[in-house]
Design an enzyme around this catalytic site. Structure first.
Site: not given
Ligand code: PAF
Length: 280
Positions: A149, A61, A37, A151, A31-32, A187-189
């Site tokens: 991606g 993760q 994306h 990245k 998301g975000a 990046s979402s961040r």
């Molecule tokens: O790259 C990401 O956003 C995440 O690591 C993924 C591949 C969706 C797995 O949670």
């Protein structure tokens, strides 16, 4: 756009498409969403008949609970962005229990040592968590192709490995990093950055490109690494986690230029971890 929140409904929908002979492209996300994306979604749209986008902030993760609670979540904006996409997409929004049913066995994946360097070394368990969720999604969705991606190049390498071992019927498609006009990798961040950090962040890509130019002009990798750290850290808000040259075919670290070399970095802007990479 169709929104699905449980596995049974998702599989029923996908089976109808599969039985009609349609191909399924899968874009897993946390998301975000941003244009990085959407580049994956556009590529999936071009190559497959049906596109499924999952939005799931995968707890396994995150090795740092603060990072997990801080991870940007903006589901309404994500849905709005996906519904503005020219082609029809299915959006899957599972709950944690759907992805990780209680009492289900936790597998340790063979990651071929790809998780022992760079992101994996700095974030113990991170890639096991990525492998766990991607494997579960692949089993649930059964896509023809899945999109990731560049990245997250180390992640892409690990996912290619997992797919080769456990899901050889799925093609993994890597998509070039999308960048803001000033070069910062999308990046979402990035949305967690303060205005000052955002202003400083383009130094990461600029310094990666300078590293590449200088190494091609004959500078040693060690001098280029020192210059990278010095330039990035001249910005008050930035501190370098690592800068490494690796062979992109197996992620082994090297200290001299090679044809298959790729530069990888993680830079901290306060608590926000920004990663990027470029081919040598
Ligand atoms: O790259 C990401 O956003 C995440 O690591 C993924 C591949 C969706 C797995 O949670």
């Amino acid at each position: 756009m169709t929104i699905v929140t449980n596995k049974a409904e998702l599989q029923a929908k996908l089976n109808i498409h599969r039985e009609s002979g349609l191909t399924i492209g899968f874009v897993p996300t946390m998301g975000a969403l941003h244009d990085g994306h959407m580049a994956l979604v556009r590529m999936a749209n071009r190559q497959c008949d049906v596109v499924l986008v999952s939005i799931f902030v995968n707890p396994t993760q995150f090795n740092n609970p603060h990072d997990l609670s801080n991870y940007p979540r903006q589901i309404d904006a994500d849905i709005a962005l996906l519904s503005g996409n020219a082609s029809e997409v299915i959006v899957f929004l599972p709950e944690v229990e759907e992805m990780y049913p209680p009492n289900e066995q936790v597998i340790q994946y063979d990651l071929n040592g790809f998780d022992l360097v760079m992101e994996g070394e700095k974030r113990p368990g991170h890639f096991q968590g990525v492998a766990a969720v991607v494997d579960r999604f692949f089993k649930m969705v059964g896509p023809c192709k899945a999109y990731f991606g560049e990245k997250d190049f180390q992640q892409l390498t690990i996912i290619r490995h997992i797919a080769q071992l456990y899901h050889s019927e799925i093609s993994i498609v890597g998509v070039t990093t999308r960048r803001e006009a000033d070069g910062l990798a999308m990046s979402s961040r990035n949305m967690l950055l303060t205005p000052e950090q955002r202003n400083d962040a383009p130094v990461i890509y600029e310094s990666l490109l300078r590293f590449v130019r200088n190494v091609h002009a004959g500078a040693s990798v060690r001098d280029c690494k020192n210059a990278f750290i010095e330039t990035v850290e001249q910005r008050r808000t930035m501190s370098v986690g690592y800068i490494e040259l690796a062979d992109e075919t197996d992620l082994s670290l090297v200290n001299h230029p090679i044809d298959t070399g790729r530069l990888f970095t993680a830079v901290y802007a306060g608590n926000v971890r920004l990663i990027d990479n470029v081919a040598l």
